[in-house]
Design a protein around this motif. Structure first.
Motif, short mmCIF file in Angstrom:
data_model
loop_
_atom_site.label_atom_id
_atom_site.label_comp_id
_atom_site.label_asym_id
_atom_site.label_seq_id
_atom_site.Cartn_x
_atom_site.Cartn_y
_atom_site.Cartn_z
N VAL A 26 0.98 -0.97 -0.12
CA VAL A 26 0.02 0.11 -0.03
C VAL A 26 0.84 1.32 -0.11
CG1 VAL A 26 -2.10 -1.11 1.04
CG2 VAL A 26 -0.41 -0.20 2.48
N GLU A 27 2.03 1.10 0.95
CA GLU A 27 3.16 2.14 0.65
C GLU A 27 3.29 2.65 -0.67
OE1 GLU A 27 5.23 2.32 4.88
OE2 GLU A 27 5.97 1.09 3.43
N ALA A 28 3.59 1.84 -1.55
CA ALA A 28 4.23 1.87 -3.09
C ALA A 28 3.18 1.94 -3.93
CB ALA A 28 5.15 0.80 -3.10
N GLU A 29 2.35 1.23 -3.95
CA GLU A 29 1.25 1.27 -5.02
C GLU A 29 -0.26 1.74 -4.63
OE1 GLU A 29 1.29 -2.53 -7.01
OE2 GLU A 29 3.22 -3.02 -6.15
N ARG A 30 -0.44 1.73 -3.53
CA ARG A 30 -2.31 2.16 -2.99
C ARG A 30 -2.33 3.16 -2.14
NH1 ARG A 30 -6.10 -0.36 -6.27
NH2 ARG A 30 -5.39 -1.98 -7.37
N ASN A 31 -1.47 4.70 -2.42
CA ASN A 31 -1.82 5.77 -1.77
C ASN A 31 -2.53 6.50 -2.47
OD1 ASN A 31 0.41 7.72 -2.93
ND2 ASN A 31 1.42 5.76 -2.90
N TRP A 32 -3.43 7.51 -1.85
CA TRP A 32 -4.40 8.20 -2.65
C TRP A 32 -3.42 9.28 -3.29
CZ3 TRP A 32 -8.71 6.71 -3.72
CH2 TRP A 32 -9.46 6.02 -2.96
N ARG A 33 -2.47 9.95 -2.99
CA ARG A 33 -1.94 10.84 -3.75
C ARG A 33 -1.37 10.14 -5.19
NH1 ARG A 33 1.99 15.14 -0.85
NH2 ARG A 33 0.03 15.22 0.29
N THR A 34 -0.93 9.13 -5.36
CA THR A 34 -0.51 8.47 -6.73
C THR A 34 -1.65 8.37 -7.28
OG1 THR A 34 1.44 7.38 -5.46
CG2 THR A 34 0.80 6.42 -7.45
N SER A 35 -2.68 7.65 -6.69
CA SER A 35 -4.08 7.49 -7.39
C SER A 35 -4.48 8.70 -7.99
CB SER A 35 -4.89 6.61 -6.29
OG SER A 35 -6.07 6.27 -6.98
N ALA A 36 -4.77 9.82 -7.23
CA ALA A 36 -5.48 10.69 -7.73
C ALA A 36 -4.93 11.45 -8.81
CB ALA A 36 -5.91 11.65 -6.62
N ALA A 37 -3.49 11.45 -8.73
CA ALA A 37 -2.69 12.16 -9.82
C ALA A 37 -2.97 11.95 -11.07
CB ALA A 37 -1.21 11.63 -9.59
N HIS A 38 -3.84 10.74 -11.32
CA HIS A 38 -4.36 10.47 -12.74
C HIS A 38 -5.31 11.28 -13.51
CE1 HIS A 38 -2.06 6.75 -12.74
NE2 HIS A 38 -2.37 6.32 -11.43
N TYR A 39 -5.93 12.00 -12.42
CA TYR A 39 -7.03 13.18 -12.83
C TYR A 39 -6.50 14.07 -13.64
CZ TYR A 39 -10.55 11.34 -9.48
OH TYR A 39 -11.43 10.61 -8.57
N ARG A 40 -5.27 14.45 -13.40
CA ARG A 40 -4.62 15.85 -13.56
C ARG A 40 -4.62 16.06 -15.15
NH1 ARG A 40 -1.28 19.88 -12.03
NH2 ARG A 40 -0.76 19.02 -9.95
N PRO A 41 -4.18 15.07 -15.94
CA PRO A 41 -3.88 15.36 -17.66
C PRO A 41 -5.36 15.61 -17.93
CG PRO A 41 -3.07 13.10 -17.08
CD PRO A 41 -3.52 13.85 -15.62
N VAL A 42 -6.26 14.50 -17.57
CA VAL A 42 -7.60 14.75 -18.27
C VAL A 42 -8.36 15.81 -17.99
CG1 VAL A 42 -9.96 13.38 -18.11
CG2 VAL A 42 -7.78 12.08 -17.87
#
Length: 401
Positions: free
Chosen positions: A376-392
């Motif tokens: 979860v530290e490496a792959e499943r934290n909210w900051r990494t997840s939500a970053a995918h919103y930015r380009p769209v």
């Protein structure tokens, strides 16, 4: 950038839905965006037309009056949401409308977006037709199911972009003819700073619940049929033959509460199962600390095969041991033998063997706990997840109205 979110419900109600919402809102604000929030008439909590909860401001939609018949009731809900959304959108002038499941929120957002010239994104956390099957309001393959699925597919096609929470849902969306370039996964995750490895059990609470000297299998959450808690109880007699010290701790409540209590009585294990009822959110950690092995025995159905839950991620973030059924939503999160143990869905014998196998390999527990936390530290934290919103979002905000 101003984002107006259209939500089924929100805090102060507590659910996986509301917890994911808050995490995403926090991360969007960290990206420098303003967020505004509208809930549908399904937000069944007291409050006026606007409400601030824990620093978050929500616009509420009053429940419509009129018939509650299937079809008519849903149409009334969508009309009420559309009217209130139009009012709020004119006030806050968002750059993007961000509608979240169910589709009853997406359709009003699409109508308002078309009227005001605002791009609409639709975030699918689960399909409405599958939730309706689980809640018993329709059956898979029925006319109502097919019509609901058609409405869902229509919303996916009309949205400017589609977000979803996992690969299972992404594949189903693609199978409906939605281009891959139009779909982005925002995976379920945790705020790792809010979770610490499990603490010391509260001796007084353990004694009050009658769990002294016991090895505790636990589930903390809502008692829905798809969670498979009936399977856990069905496995308990066999487990007790090998481990008489075992107890089951069920923390929460829900539609299956009475049925589970009746099942425990019928199986003759009622004195081995502790039902706490719902507990205050601030107290949940004390109950987690009582549990030796968390169990997630979800039954196999479209909903559980497609959708990833939050609970196993929260368990891994706390360095907990867990046993889970091998439905698709769990396989996407849990690496068997590395971050947790999987067993054949629907089989009480397989569940019992998985639990006994884990209890018999105590020397491996520290390795399992550490691996789950690292995942979860490496792959499943909210900051990494939500970053995918930015380009769209940045691309959509630049499009001419």
């Amino acid at each position: 950038m101003r984002i107006l979110h259209v939500l089924d419900h929100s805090i102060p109600l507590h659910s996986g839905y509301t917890f994911r919402t808050l995490a995403l809102l926090r991360e969007q604000r960290r990206l420098g965006w303003e967020t505004f929030h509208l809930t549908s008439p399904k937000h069944a909590a007291p409050g006026g037309p606007e409400e601030t909860v824990d620093g978050w401001h929500f616009h509420r939609t009053p429940a419509p009056t009129g018939p509650k018949l299937p079809g008519l009731a849903e149409n009334a809900l969508m009309k009420a949401t559309q009217q209130r959304l139009l009012e709020v959108a004119r006030k806050v002038q968002p750059h993007i409308l961000h509608a979240h499941s169910p589709v009853l929120n997406a359709i009003p957002a699409l109508r308002v977006g078309r009227e005001l010239g605002i791009p609409v994104v639709y975030e699918v956390r689960a399909f409405w037709e599958d939730a309706a099957v689980d809640h018993g309001t329709t059956t898979e393959g029925s006319l109502r199911y097919r019509l609901t699925r058609r409405l869902e597919t229509h919303a996916l096609r009309q949205a400017d972009h589609v977000f979803t929470i996992c690969e299972g849902l992404r594949k189903d969306i693609a199978a409906r003819g939605i281009p891959a370039s139009k779909v982005t996964v925002i995976p379920n995750a945790v705020d790792i700073d809010n979770f610490e490895p499990g603490g010391t059990p509260d001796a007084a609470l353990k004694a009050r619940l009658g769990l002294q000297g016991a090895t505790v299998l636990g589930f903390i959450g809502s008692f829905y049929a798809y969670e498979g808690l009936d399977l856990l109880l069905a496995a308990l007699p066999a487990l007790l033959q090998h481990r008489p010290d075992l107890r089951v701790l069920l923390v929460g409540g829900g539609p299956q509460d009475a049925a589970l209590k009746a099942q425990a009585l019928q199986l003759g294990v009622a004195d081995k199962v502790v039902f706490t009822g719902r507990v205050p959110h601030a107290e949940v950690q004390r109950y987690y600390d009582l549990v030796d092995v968390l169990t997630y025995p979800r039954h196999s159905m479209r909903l559980t095969e497609l959708v990833t839950p939050l609970k196993p991620l929260e368990a891994m973030a706390q360095g907990r041991l867990l046993v889970a059924s091998d439905v698709g939503g769990h396989r996407e999160l849990i690496r068997h033998g590395e971050t947790g143990m999987l067993f054949r869905a629907g089989s009480a014998d397989a569940l019992a063997q998985a639990v006994l196998g884990l209890l018999g390999r105590r020397s491996e527990w520290p390795v399992l706990r550490a691996a789950g936390r690292r995942f979860v530290e490496a792959e499943r934290n909210w900051r990494t997840s939500a970053a995918h919103y930015r380009p769209v979002f940045e691309s959509l905000a630049l499009q001419p109205a």
